[in-house]
Design a protein around this motif. Sequence first.
Motif, PDB file in Angstrom:
ATOM      1  N   THR A   1     -17.073  15.945  20.662  1.00 17.25           N
ATOM      2  CA  THR A   1     -17.285  15.392  19.062  1.00 17.25           C
ATOM      3  C   THR A   1     -17.623  14.041  19.314  1.00 17.25           C
ATOM      4  OG1 THR A   1     -15.179  15.032  18.283  1.00 17.25           O
ATOM      5  CG2 THR A   1     -16.348  17.167  17.898  1.00 17.25           C
TER       6      THR A   1
ATOM      7  N   ARG B   1     -21.715  21.386  23.448  1.00 15.16           N
ATOM      8  CA  ARG B   1     -22.029  19.784  22.829  1.00 15.16           C
ATOM      9  C   ARG B   1     -21.846  18.870  23.730  1.00 15.16           C
ATOM     10  NH1 ARG B   1     -20.483  22.667  18.002  1.00 15.16           N
ATOM     11  NH2 ARG B   1     -18.330  22.195  18.079  1.00 15.16           N
TER      12      ARG B   1
ATOM     13  N   VAL C   1     -28.368  14.111  26.484  1.00 13.19           N
ATOM     14  CA  VAL C   1     -28.873  13.125  25.520  1.00 13.19           C
ATOM     15  C   VAL C   1     -28.804  11.653  25.778  1.00 13.19           C
ATOM     16  CG1 VAL C   1     -28.894  12.169  23.055  1.00 13.19           C
ATOM     17  CG2 VAL C   1     -28.777  14.807  23.618  1.00 13.19           C
ATOM     18  N   GLN C   2     -27.597  11.424  26.248  1.00  9.06           N
ATOM     19  CA  GLN C   2     -27.488   9.805  26.861  1.00  9.06           C
ATOM     20  C   GLN C   2     -27.984   9.350  28.169  1.00  9.06           C
ATOM     21  OE1 GLN C   2     -23.457   8.665  25.281  1.00  9.06           O
ATOM     22  NE2 GLN C   2     -23.726   9.499  23.499  1.00  9.06           N
TER      23      GLN C   2
ATOM     24  N   ASP D   1     -25.045  23.088  19.454  1.00 14.75           N
ATOM     25  CA  ASP D   1     -25.294  21.565  19.496  1.00 14.75           C
ATOM     26  C   ASP D   1     -25.586  21.142  18.236  1.00 14.75           C
ATOM     27  OD1 ASP D   1     -25.069  22.239  22.384  1.00 14.75           O
ATOM     28  OD2 ASP D   1     -27.297  21.521  22.722  1.00 14.75           O
ATOM     29  N   PHE D   2     -26.418  21.988  17.316  1.00 10.18           N
ATOM     30  CA  PHE D   2     -26.811  21.391  16.030  1.00 10.18           C
ATOM     31  C   PHE D   2     -26.249  22.171  15.002  1.00 10.18           C
ATOM     32  CE2 PHE D   2     -30.244  18.138  16.808  1.00 10.18           C
ATOM     33  CZ  PHE D   2     -30.257  18.294  18.240  1.00 10.18           C
TER      34      PHE D   2
ATOM     35  N   THR E   1     -29.471   5.754  23.378  1.00 14.78           N
ATOM     36  CA  THR E   1     -28.920   6.100  24.339  1.00 14.78           C
ATOM     37  C   THR E   1     -27.274   6.052  24.620  1.00 14.78           C
ATOM     38  OG1 THR E   1     -29.321   3.658  25.452  1.00 14.78           O
ATOM     39  CG2 THR E   1     -31.021   5.658  25.720  1.00 14.78           C
ATOM     40  N   GLU E   2     -26.795   5.411  23.715  1.00 13.45           N
ATOM     41  CA  GLU E   2     -25.317   5.304  23.821  1.00 13.45           C
ATOM     42  C   GLU E   2     -24.699   5.883  22.620  1.00 13.45           C
ATOM     43  OE1 GLU E   2     -24.121   3.730  26.273  1.00 13.45           O
ATOM     44  OE2 GLU E   2     -25.733   2.561  27.216  1.00 13.45           O
ATOM     45  N   GLY E   3     -25.285   6.323  21.666  1.00 13.05           N
ATOM     46  CA  GLY E   3     -24.719   6.743  20.461  1.00 13.05           C
ATOM     47  C   GLY E   3     -24.013   5.336  19.681  1.00 13.05           C
TER      48      GLY E   3
ATOM     49  N   ARG F   1     -33.786  11.254  19.822  1.00 15.06           N
ATOM     50  CA  ARG F   1     -32.323  11.211  20.416  1.00 15.06           C
ATOM     51  C   ARG F   1     -31.449  10.629  19.396  1.00 15.06           C
ATOM     52  NH1 ARG F   1     -35.266  10.522  25.454  1.00 15.06           N
ATOM     53  NH2 ARG F   1     -35.452   8.438  25.149  1.00 15.06           N
TER      54      ARG F   1
ATOM     55  N   PHE G   1     -31.077  10.760  16.317  1.00 12.59           N
ATOM     56  CA  PHE G   1     -30.624  11.806  15.424  1.00 12.59           C
ATOM     57  C   PHE G   1     -29.882  13.004  16.236  1.00 12.59           C
ATOM     58  CE2 PHE G   1     -32.265  15.673  13.115  1.00 12.59           C
ATOM     59  CZ  PHE G   1     -31.505  15.395  11.910  1.00 12.59           C
ATOM     60  N   ALA G   2     -30.441  13.483  17.388  1.00 14.29           N
ATOM     61  CA  ALA G   2     -29.624  14.522  18.082  1.00 14.29           C
ATOM     62  C   ALA G   2     -28.145  13.940  18.345  1.00 14.29           C
ATOM     63  CB  ALA G   2     -30.292  14.585  19.391  1.00 14.29           C
ATOM     64  N   ASN G   3     -28.075  12.672  18.635  1.00 13.11           N
ATOM     65  CA  ASN G   3     -26.653  11.992  18.837  1.00 13.11           C
ATOM     66  C   ASN G   3     -25.739  12.174  17.569  1.00 13.11           C
ATOM     67  OD1 ASN G   3     -25.399  10.569  21.262  1.00 13.11           O
ATOM     68  ND2 ASN G   3     -27.492   9.649  21.366  1.00 13.11           N
TER      69      ASN G   3
ATOM     70  N   ILE H   1     -26.101  14.321  14.951  1.00 12.20           N
ATOM     71  CA  ILE H   1     -25.757  15.460  14.647  1.00 12.20           C
ATOM     72  C   ILE H   1     -24.741  16.181  15.454  1.00 12.20           C
ATOM     73  CG2 ILE H   1     -26.690  17.850  14.342  1.00 12.20           C
ATOM     74  CD1 ILE H   1     -27.914  16.113  12.409  1.00 12.20           C
ATOM     75  N   VAL H   2     -25.170  15.922  16.876  1.00 13.13           N
ATOM     76  CA  VAL H   2     -24.199  16.664  17.639  1.00 13.13           C
ATOM     77  C   VAL H   2     -22.708  16.274  17.359  1.00 13.13           C
ATOM     78  CG1 VAL H   2     -23.482  16.685  20.490  1.00 13.13           C
ATOM     79  CG2 VAL H   2     -25.655  16.978  19.805  1.00 13.13           C
ATOM     80  N   GLN H   3     -22.555  14.907  16.968  1.00  8.40           N
ATOM     81  CA  GLN H   3     -21.223  14.459  16.882  1.00  8.40           C
ATOM     82  C   GLN H   3     -20.754  14.802  15.484  1.00  8.40           C
ATOM     83  OE1 GLN H   3     -20.940  10.583  18.462  1.00  8.40           O
ATOM     84  NE2 GLN H   3     -21.818  11.123  20.439  1.00  8.40           N
TER      85      GLN H   3
ATOM     86  N   ALA I   1     -22.552  14.776  12.513  1.00 11.94           N
ATOM     87  CA  ALA I   1     -23.272  14.037  11.606  1.00 11.94           C
ATOM     88  C   ALA I   1     -22.292  13.291  10.387  1.00 11.94           C
ATOM     89  CB  ALA I   1     -24.123  15.144  10.694  1.00 11.94           C
TER      90      ALA I   1
END
Lengths: 211, 211
Positions: free
Chosen positions: A32, A112, A119-120, A174-175, B32-34, B112, B114-116, B118-120, B122
């Motif tokens: 997470t 995840r 993704v990173q 993942d989402f 790329t890093e979140g 990406r 956005f993906a970061n 959501i995956v974490q 949101a």
Amino acid sequence: MEAALRPEKPRTRIQQRNRETILEAALDVFSTEGFRGATLDQIAAAAGLSKPNLLYYFPSKDAIYTELLSTLLTRWLDPLHAVDGSGDPIEEILSYVRRKLEHSRDFPRESRLFANEIVQGAPRILDQIEGPLRHMVDDKTALFREWAEAGKIAKVDPYHLIFSIWATTQHYADFSVQVQAILQSYEDSHFADAEAFLMTVFRATLTPAKT
Amino acid sequence: MEAALRPEKPRTRIQQRNRETILEAALDVFSTEGFRGATLDQIAAAAGLSKPNLLYYFPSKDAIYTELLSTLLTRWLDPLHAVDGSGDPIEEILSYVRRKLEHSRDFPRESRLFANEIVQGAPRILDQIEGPLRHMVDDKTALFREWAEAGKIAKVDPYHLIFSIWATTQHYADFSVQVQAILQSYEDSHFADAEAFLMTVFRATLTPAKT
DNA sequence: TGAATTATTGACCAATTGGTCAGGATGAGG
DNA sequence: CCTCATCCTGACCAATTGGTCAATAATTCA
């Protein structure tokens, strides 16, 4: 030789138990927060251990993460491995979709964690992807192509077929926050609907056009 | 009133330029890093500014991130907004797929980021998802359902249809490292193939069964 | 030109973070 | 019960990080 490949196996019961506790907690946190976002203190707290104690069982934060990643990847690839030429092509592929969806339902944290890593930019798993993963995909796409040539499945790009299977199934892990926010279903109730939908999609896609 | 909604507009040219430079650099780093993985030093270096200078234009790291997220979300939703009842239903939906895929090709960093998020889980955009996003999705699924009732598209679950469109199109941005490792294509050359494939998939899925 | 406003920075700070270490607690085996 | 190896911890450390601030430089504009 054996020892060189697997230099350290947990010896005592305590080691076995604590290593597992740590990995379990680390999976929670890393999945997470991502690698950089996670802290050893968080993991230690989640595991119910002190931070120095973590570092008694693992040499570093990196080591915990890497161990999780590598065990995860094999499980991630397993369902694809199981696809072979033995059964009916379409059912074979649909089974793969089903297994991947179950994977998302049963191991969302693993999914995840993997997503975070990719993704990173996959900084610590890129070679695994360019190596074993790519080779297995090359293998299976060759099989799909044979099936297409033989008229057993529709002629679709096998690489993008695999990507679409990964994308659609992993999406639910993942989402999941987004999925649940939209469906307002707080359990896994929507997985059955997802499966029905994906079966329709891929069956429609793979069924060869009538000659 | 206006001022209350948009409390601060960049006044000077320098402000305009530097705010943009910072947001551009921050997009690079955050995507790329979140959020937690990114540092102000990284962003400052990427922007060619000093860290205190960043904080002259934005009150905090959080503020930069939040600003990126909110502008990103509107652009992310735009293509869905454009789907309406005016054209042929199937072509309308296929256009949406095409637009989303173009979005992945042209704005992969936004995707990406956005993906970061959501995956974490949101953490700082959940209300946007549960609010505006969900409402628009509810709107469009209602439209899809009408089309299905009228026999203009196949009867498929409209929510999972949308999920599958998001998943398959965003995959090419969010997992681009994986895609490129497998296809060994270092440019965007595979996007044309992806489009052809996805057109096939969704056309097959949406074409109503012959009565 | 000169005053006022805006832009920029070096030096600094408190909090957090990954990791170390010496020493104490707790086992297991004889 | 004793011994030895394993297990655990508080105290500590150096590096990093988000953020502040007073002072200086650059612009703007009358």
